[in-house]
Motif scaffolding. Structure first.
Motif, PDB file in Angstrom:
ATOM      1  N   CYS A   4       4.937  -3.679  -4.240  1.00  0.00           N
ATOM      2  CA  CYS A   4       6.373  -4.007  -4.370  1.00  0.00           C
ATOM      3  C   CYS A   4       6.559  -4.515  -5.766  1.00  0.00           C
ATOM      4  N   SER A  28       8.251  -8.152   1.586  1.00  0.00           N
ATOM      5  CA  SER A  28       7.774  -6.563   1.296  1.00  0.00           C
ATOM      6  C   SER A  28       6.368  -6.381   2.196  1.00  0.00           C
ATOM      7  N   ASN A  91       9.107   3.377 -10.063  1.00  0.00           N
ATOM      8  CA  ASN A  91       8.960   4.573  -9.133  1.00  0.00           C
ATOM      9  C   ASN A  91       7.688   5.325  -9.717  1.00  0.00           C
ATOM     10  N   SER A  96       6.837   0.929  -3.098  1.00  0.00           N
ATOM     11  CA  SER A  96       7.640   1.483  -2.133  1.00  0.00           C
ATOM     12  C   SER A  96       8.560   0.574  -1.767  1.00  0.00           C
ATOM     13  N   SER A  97       8.690  -0.661  -2.563  1.00  0.00           N
ATOM     14  CA  SER A  97       9.901  -1.469  -2.553  1.00  0.00           C
ATOM     15  C   SER A  97      10.060  -2.239  -3.719  1.00  0.00           C
ATOM     16  N   VAL A 173      18.299   2.963  -7.650  1.00  0.00           N
ATOM     17  CA  VAL A 173      17.565   3.667  -6.628  1.00  0.00           C
ATOM     18  C   VAL A 173      18.372   4.569  -5.922  1.00  0.00           C
ATOM     19  N   ILE A 180      12.359   4.127  -2.661  1.00  0.00           N
ATOM     20  CA  ILE A 180      12.152   2.813  -2.849  1.00  0.00           C
ATOM     21  C   ILE A 180      13.125   2.087  -1.878  1.00  0.00           C
TER      22      ILE A 180
END
Length: 403
Positions: A4, A28, A91, A96-97, A173, A180
């Protein structure tokens, strides 16, 4: 391992940041927390109170697993470019978040607002330009343009600083279709711009205000800071002799302006619409940075915007320099500042799949952004006594911090 991302400045790292780390891990479910952090100079155009390496140590001790640096050209910018560089960096390192603090605390408000903006973008841009032409500052013009497309303050307040930044993160994003998931938690107990400390969670603004009043750390500030931050603040002050603030740079930036021609000033990023003449004229009889900015400030040119301009004057950052990052598909590299054992394990599995180089010092690459980074570093440490500068510059070529 799932990661995260956190977009941070830690100026300095305080108890509210520790809360953000804890809640981000919960929200997350990530195994690894990665912070992309501004370096020597910050988004609002201020020097960091202590350098990025001591701030990195404080972050790693508090639960962040990896700290990477947001390149200077992205860091000292308005929210959209700041967000673009931050999100693209995260990124590239494979999060992933991302999880950010906001006054809203409801991610659906951000995504719904994005959809409205996309549908009514032409109306937004038209109103924005009209308000700018009338002399409004960009934040105020943007607020009125949002209002014009139905993003009313009562539903989702886009005048609040963390909502503004969060909306920019979500836009980055979604605009770049990145894999993400954006998450947000509610900012608690204080406002971003609060000037006074009223409890154990306080704004960085109020903490810096107290620190810069005293030679040592006052009890009011200490109550809002983790022990490791107290240690890093004192260690930096002992080694460098200063905590950084704009007034310490006044003589240097004044010399820069008064020895530049108007033509040279006009090339600096942010110096538009003849502002070079106003900067030169007001510089003739000022005796402090605060006085200077107050003399230049107008409805259109806010304090924050002028601080950014002065940083760019200090580092000689031109419009041409910034042009190379606008609308770029990604950042050109990721610079590692520090990591824990968990962070190192994550990087061991991730770095082979990265599309850009992972570097840990200014000596490892030849990209133009690294040259600008080096200039920013020299500018930042320029206020230190001569015998201390070399030691601090040496940090730029040392291996990343490990805890």
């Amino acid at each position: 391992m799932q990661a995260c991302g956190l977009i941070v400045e830690y100026n300095p790292f305080h108890n509210g940041h520790a809360f953000h780390i804890e809640e981000s891990r919960k929200a997350s479910g990530a195994d690894c927390l990665i912070a992309v952090m501004s370096g020597s100079f910050l988004q609002r155009g201020e020097p960091a109170i202590i350098d990025k390496f001591h701030r990195t140590k404080a972050a790693l001790s508090a639960g962040v697993d990896i700290v990477v640096e947001l390149p200077y050209l992205y860091a000292v910018q308005s929210s959209d470019l700041f967000a673009q560089g931050s999100v693209q960096t995260l990124n590239e390192i494979g999060v992933s978040s991302i999880c950010f603090g906001s006054e809203s605390g409801d991610i659906t408000q951000f995504t719904k607002s994005y959809d409205i903006l996309k549908q009514k973008n032409a109306i937004y841009n038209n109103t924005l330009q009209k308000k700018l032409d009338l002399g409004f500052s960009f934040p105020e013009a943007s607020r009125l343009a949002y209002q014009d497309i139905g993003l009313a303050a009562s539903e989702f307040d886009l005048t609040k600083p963390n909502n503004i930044l969060g909306f920019s993160y979500v836009k980055s994003v979604l605009d770049y279709s990145l894999p993400i998931t954006p998450l947000t938690i509610t900012r608690i107990n204080n406002d971003y711009h609060d000037q006074t400390i009223t409890g154990s969670i306080a704004s960085a603004t109020s903490i810096r205000r107290e620190l810069l009043k005293e030679q040592d750390i006052p009890e009011s500030a200490a109550s809002a800071l983790p022990n490791e931050t107290l240690l890093q603040l004192r260690e930096y002050k002992l080694k460098a002799g200063v905590w950084h603030s704009w007034e310490a740079y006044f003589q240097l930036v004044h010399y820069r302006v008064m020895t530049m021609t108007e033509h040279e000033l006009a090339k600096i990023h942010g110096v538009d619409e003849g502002l070079e003449n106003r900067i030169k004229k007001t510089g003739q009889d000022v005796t402090s940075f605060h006085e200077w900015v107050n003399k230049i400030k107008t409805k259109r040119y806010t304090w924050t915007r002028l601080q950014r301009i002065f940083v760019h004057i200090l580092t000689n950052t031109t419009k041409t320099d910034v042009h190379q990052i606008k609308n770029a598909a990604s950042v050109p590299y990721v610079r590692l500042l520090g990591m824990t054992e968990t962070g190192q394990s994550y990087l061991n599995t991730r770095k082979k799949n990265m599309n850009v180089p992972l570097i840990s010092s200014l000596a490892q690459g030849k990209h133009p952004l690294l040259s600008i980074e080096e200039a920013a570093s020299h500018a930042y440490y320029s206020i230190l006594p001569v015998d201390k500068k070399k030691a601090f510059h040496h940090q730029e070529i040392e291996p990343p911090i490990k805890v």
